[in-house]
Design a protein around this motif. Structure first.
Motif, PDB file in Angstrom:
ATOM      1  N   LEU A   1       0.842  -1.175   0.000  1.00 23.94           N
ATOM      2  CA  LEU A   1       0.000   0.000   0.000  1.00 23.94           C
ATOM      3  C   LEU A   1       0.882   1.230   0.000  1.00 23.94           C
ATOM      4  N   HIS A   2       1.057   1.779  -1.168  1.00 20.64           N
ATOM      5  CA  HIS A   2       1.878   2.983  -1.307  1.00 20.64           C
ATOM      6  C   HIS A   2       0.929   4.143  -1.092  1.00 20.64           C
ATOM      7  N   GLY A   3       0.903   4.603   0.143  1.00 14.65           N
ATOM      8  CA  GLY A   3      -0.166   5.521   0.483  1.00 14.65           C
ATOM      9  C   GLY A   3       0.319   6.846   0.984  1.00 14.65           C
ATOM     10  N   ALA A   4      -0.226   7.851   0.423  1.00 16.05           N
ATOM     11  CA  ALA A   4       0.135   9.203   0.776  1.00 16.05           C
ATOM     12  C   ALA A   4       0.021   9.481   2.278  1.00 16.05           C
ATOM     13  N   THR A   5      -1.088   9.901   2.720  1.00 24.04           N
ATOM     14  CA  THR A   5      -1.203  10.394   4.094  1.00 24.04           C
ATOM     15  C   THR A   5      -1.348   9.265   5.107  1.00 24.04           C
ATOM     16  N   ALA A   6      -0.931   9.571   6.316  1.00 27.15           N
ATOM     17  CA  ALA A   6      -1.024   8.613   7.412  1.00 27.15           C
ATOM     18  C   ALA A   6      -2.495   8.254   7.673  1.00 27.15           C
ATOM     19  N   SER A   7      -3.334   9.231   7.700  1.00 23.37           N
ATOM     20  CA  SER A   7      -4.732   8.971   8.054  1.00 23.37           C
ATOM     21  C   SER A   7      -5.428   8.112   7.005  1.00 23.37           C
ATOM     22  N   GLY A   8      -5.115   8.349   5.760  1.00 27.34           N
ATOM     23  CA  GLY A   8      -5.708   7.562   4.690  1.00 27.34           C
ATOM     24  C   GLY A   8      -5.383   6.089   4.834  1.00 27.34           C
ATOM     25  N   LYS A   9      -4.123   5.807   5.137  1.00 23.42           N
ATOM     26  CA  LYS A   9      -3.701   4.417   5.267  1.00 23.42           C
ATOM     27  C   LYS A   9      -4.359   3.752   6.476  1.00 23.42           C
ATOM     28  N   THR A  10      -4.358   4.458   7.591  1.00 25.58           N
ATOM     29  CA  THR A  10      -4.913   3.882   8.816  1.00 25.58           C
ATOM     30  C   THR A  10      -6.387   3.522   8.606  1.00 25.58           C
ATOM     31  N   HIS A  11      -7.065   4.337   7.835  1.00 19.57           N
ATOM     32  CA  HIS A  11      -8.468   4.084   7.540  1.00 19.57           C
ATOM     33  C   HIS A  11      -8.634   2.760   6.803  1.00 19.57           C
ATOM     34  N   ILE A  12      -7.757   2.525   5.853  1.00 25.20           N
ATOM     35  CA  ILE A  12      -7.807   1.272   5.095  1.00 25.20           C
ATOM     36  C   ILE A  12      -7.457   0.091   5.992  1.00 25.20           C
ATOM     37  N   TYR A  13      -6.403   0.259   6.798  1.00 32.24           N
ATOM     38  CA  TYR A  13      -6.043  -0.805   7.741  1.00 32.24           C
ATOM     39  C   TYR A  13      -7.258  -1.167   8.599  1.00 32.24           C
ATOM     40  N   ALA A  14      -7.921  -0.146   9.129  1.00 36.42           N
ATOM     41  CA  ALA A  14      -9.033  -0.375  10.049  1.00 36.42           C
ATOM     42  C   ALA A  14     -10.152  -1.170   9.388  1.00 36.42           C
ATOM     43  N   SER A  15     -10.413  -0.860   8.129  1.00 37.52           N
ATOM     44  CA  SER A  15     -11.529  -1.567   7.492  1.00 37.52           C
ATOM     45  C   SER A  15     -11.163  -3.027   7.210  1.00 37.52           C
ATOM     46  N   ILE A  16      -9.885  -3.291   6.908  1.00 42.06           N
ATOM     47  CA  ILE A  16      -9.460  -4.683   6.696  1.00 42.06           C
ATOM     48  C   ILE A  16      -9.446  -5.447   8.030  1.00 42.06           C
ATOM     49  N   ILE A  17      -8.988  -4.760   9.074  1.00 42.68           N
ATOM     50  CA  ILE A  17      -8.979  -5.391  10.408  1.00 42.68           C
ATOM     51  C   ILE A  17     -10.411  -5.792  10.792  1.00 42.68           C
ATOM     52  N   GLN A  18     -11.336  -4.906  10.515  1.00 48.08           N
ATOM     53  CA  GLN A  18     -12.749  -5.164  10.804  1.00 48.08           C
ATOM     54  C   GLN A  18     -13.201  -6.504  10.200  1.00 48.08           C
ATOM     55  N   ASP A  19     -12.880  -6.709   8.929  1.00 46.42           N
ATOM     56  CA  ASP A  19     -13.266  -7.960   8.255  1.00 46.42           C
ATOM     57  C   ASP A  19     -12.680  -9.177   8.954  1.00 46.42           C
ATOM     58  N   ILE A  20     -11.418  -9.050   9.372  1.00 46.37           N
ATOM     59  CA  ILE A  20     -10.743 -10.202   9.964  1.00 46.37           C
ATOM     60  C   ILE A  20     -11.304 -10.519  11.349  1.00 46.37           C
ATOM     61  N   ILE A  21     -11.609  -9.465  12.096  1.00 38.77           N
ATOM     62  CA  ILE A  21     -12.193  -9.661  13.416  1.00 38.77           C
ATOM     63  C   ILE A  21     -13.534 -10.397  13.298  1.00 38.77           C
ATOM     64  N   LEU A  22     -14.290 -10.030  12.289  1.00 43.78           N
ATOM     65  CA  LEU A  22     -15.587 -10.680  12.087  1.00 43.78           C
ATOM     66  C   LEU A  22     -15.433 -12.182  11.833  1.00 43.78           C
ATOM     67  N   GLN A  23     -14.295 -12.545  11.209  1.00 44.85           N
ATOM     68  CA  GLN A  23     -14.035 -13.982  10.983  1.00 44.85           C
ATOM     69  C   GLN A  23     -13.288 -14.607  12.148  1.00 44.85           C
ATOM     70  N   ASN A  24     -13.162 -13.851  13.247  1.00 46.37           N
ATOM     71  CA  ASN A  24     -12.491 -14.340  14.447  1.00 46.37           C
ATOM     72  C   ASN A  24     -10.989 -14.586  14.253  1.00 46.37           C
ATOM     73  N   GLY A  25     -10.387 -13.915  13.283  1.00 43.23           N
ATOM     74  CA  GLY A  25      -8.959 -14.083  13.042  1.00 43.23           C
ATOM     75  C   GLY A  25      -8.120 -13.122  13.878  1.00 43.23           C
ATOM     76  N   GLN A  26      -6.810 -13.379  13.901  1.00 40.02           N
ATOM     77  CA  GLN A  26      -5.894 -12.489  14.630  1.00 40.02           C
ATOM     78  C   GLN A  26      -5.161 -11.565  13.657  1.00 40.02           C
ATOM     79  N   VAL A  27      -4.945 -10.351  14.110  1.00 42.03           N
ATOM     80  CA  VAL A  27      -4.210  -9.380  13.310  1.00 42.03           C
ATOM     81  C   VAL A  27      -2.988  -8.922  14.088  1.00 42.03           C
ATOM     82  N   LEU A  28      -1.831  -8.984  13.449  1.00 42.58           N
ATOM     83  CA  LEU A  28      -0.619  -8.440  14.058  1.00 42.58           C
ATOM     84  C   LEU A  28      -0.282  -7.136  13.336  1.00 42.58           C
ATOM     85  N   TYR A  29      -0.184  -6.085  14.103  1.00 43.01           N
ATOM     86  CA  TYR A  29       0.045  -4.749  13.533  1.00 43.01           C
ATOM     87  C   TYR A  29       1.406  -4.277  14.032  1.00 43.01           C
ATOM     88  N   LEU A  30       2.394  -4.237  13.140  1.00 44.76           N
ATOM     89  CA  LEU A  30       3.757  -3.886  13.553  1.00 44.76           C
ATOM     90  C   LEU A  30       4.083  -2.433  13.248  1.00 44.76           C
TER      91      LEU A  30
END
Ligand SMILES: [Zn+2]
Ligand SMILES: [Zn+2]
Length: 510
Positions: A1-30
């Motif tokens: 994800l070659h992403g300009a602003t910090a906030s834009g990227k975090t928004h995308i991360y959050a929406s993907i994390i949401q999907d994974i949580i719904l499937q009961n998966g684990q997310v590692l955020y480094l």
């Protein structure tokens, strides 16, 4: 994800994390700096509730708690520094590496030496999970893979800066007129202007301590570490000389041990000196310093950041740390005291790193509704890279650099491994390194370079020799190379004389 602003990227991360949580998966955020976890934890906790944090500044009890929580499968979101990769995940679905270009993801001090990006990919392979690399200035290795179609690429087509791009002021340094603290009159004027307008300034310098060394004015004697081949740094606050490699300390000599001259002076500058002199020049200003010396204790880094964010600081002086993750409204000026030196580090990644750093610095100045100022002090103001910052284009930079890498067969076109041999006797390590190199050259010929004396050739009483393997992974399979290296190493250390030689491997050393 070659992403300009910090906030834009975090928004995308959050929406993907949401999907994974719904499937009961684990997310590692480094994240590269553990101080950056605080803001992130706040943000993600609001969205998802419980978030676990794991890094090396936590005490063992805290770490065990998180470890068990992850092992039980109850922890869904784990935020951490690179060491969090070794947690016992049960249902890992996604690993996010934010600011993936950051060199803090490389563990280069203790063994095993690894790059979090590589370990993440392997861990993902074990768990059949995905890896998401995010950056505004991707590492050339990742970008190269993306361009070749080996990994996916998503580019956020926004401007690099949240608002207007900061104004770049390039100031030519003149060693004849530059004061000892390294700040030109033009820079001081700019800082003064910020102070008058009650805006904050960040001053970046690449070296900590008060002075990098002291020297006898008569015979040029310089005190070196007893255990390492490196000059001792002068620390004014603790009033002693310290080795930045092994931590050895000694008092400041009253006279030169070589010629008995009592006039010994400090040479060069570090962040401690800049902080002190800035305070003298601007006595009314509230100044703090952020470097390894001021952030040793748990939460000390966060405390400085909080002070900056709450507007309690006028000026923050610091090393590389000040270029990362500072997200406040009020920083209007960011200054790089010595820009040239960033391009002069002696490895092939110097330009890539310098540009990443300068772009990060530019991102720190004047966010949200105001145009910031970036002051770059440089001896060579005609440096084409510095000049290109004004109309910066990442792809252009990449395309230009990659040609050079190809020409000199550097990564991503080759794989580098440094084999470092250590022994308390110089003669022994030299011989062992020579035989090891000879053993490898039999098969790998020109791909084996050295042995050579590394830049710092003695550390903690052990002499060092480096052998570099620079190899095209398409010609030889990496597993085969590994096997051959181990066979040769075993042969060498079988000799009684070389039994105590320790051999350390560093894959992707830079
Ligand atoms: Zn002397
Ligand atoms: Zn030392």
């Amino acid at each position: 994800l070659h992403g300009a602003t910090a906030s834009g990227k975090t928004h995308i991360y959050a929406s993907i994390i949401q999907d994974i949580i719904l499937q009961n998966g684990q997310v590692l955020y480094l994240v590269p700096e553990i101080a950056l976890t605080t803001q992130l934890v706040k943000r993600l906790s609001i969205l998802f509730g419980n978030v676990s944090v794991y890094h090396s500044k936590f005490n063992p009890a805290e770490r065990i708690e998180t470890w068990l929580h992850v092992a039980s499968g109850k922890a869904n979101i784990i935020i951490g520094a690179r060491s969090a990769l070794f947690l016992p995940f049960t249902n890992l679905k996604l690993i996010i590496l934010d600011e993936e270009h950051d060199s803090s993801f490389k563990q280069s001090e203790t063994n095993p030496k690894y790059h979090a990006r590589n370990v993440a990919q392997y861990l993902a392979h074990l768990h059949s999970s995905k890896v998401l690399l995010g950056s505004a200035t991707p590492s050339f290795d990742s970008y190269f893979l993306a361009k070749k179609g080996k990994i996916g690429l998503v580019t956020l087509q926004e401007r690099y800066f949240e608002n207007e791009k900061p104004e770049i002021k390039l100031i030519k340094l003149d060693s004849k007129t530059l004061p000892p603290h390294g700040m030109s009159d033009a820079l001081l004027d700019n800082i003064n202007l910020q102070l008058k307008e009650k805006k904050q300034s960040i001053l970046f310098y690449h070296r900590r301590a008060f002075a990098p060394y002291i020297v006898c004015t008569q015979c040029e004697w310089v005190p070196y570490c007893k255990h390492c081949d490196i000059a001792l740094n002068y620390h004014k606050w603790s009033n002693d000389l310290k080795c930045h490699i092994c931590g050895y300390k000694q008092n400041i000599p009253k006279k030169c041990p070589a010629c008995a001259n009592t006039y010994i002076i400090q040479k060069g500058i570090g962040t401690e000196r800049i902080e002190e002199d800035t305070q003298i020049i601007f006595p009314e200003a509230t100044i703090a310093r952020m470097d390894q010396d001021t952030t040793r204790q748990k939460n000390s880094h966060e405390k400085i950041l909080a002070k900056l964010e709450e507007g309690e600081l006028d000026i923050l002086v610091g090393t590389q740390m000040v270029t990362k993750g500072i997200d406040t409204n009020n920083v209007n000026l960011v200054a790089v005291l010595n820009t040239d030196v960033l391009f002069h580090f002696s490895d092939f990644r110097a330009k890539e790193r310098a540009m990443q750093l300068l772009l990060q610095v530019m991102g720190r100045a004047g966010r949200r509704n105001q145009r910031g100022v970036v002051v770059l002090q440089a001896y060579n103001i005609h440096n084409e890279y510095i000049k290109s910052l004004d109309n910066f284009d990442f792809k252009e930079l990449f395309d230009k650099e990659i040609i050079e890498r190809n020409l000199f067969n550097y990564p991503p076109f080759s794989k580098l491994i440094i084999i470092q041999l250590k022994h308390k006797e110089l003669e022994v390590v030299e011989e062992a390194a020579l035989s090891m190199a000879a053993g490898l050259k039999e098969k790998y010929k020109d791909a084996i370079l050295g042995p050579a004396e590394p830049h710092i050739s003695k550390v903690k009483n052990l002499f060092l020799r480096d052998i570099m393997v620079k190899i095209n992974p398409n010609t030889y399979h990496i597993d085969l190379i590994k096997e051959d290296i181990f066979i040769v190493a075993k042969k060498i250390t079988q000799y009684e004389k070389y039994r105590q030689v320790s051999i350390v491997y560093d894959v992707d050393p830079y």
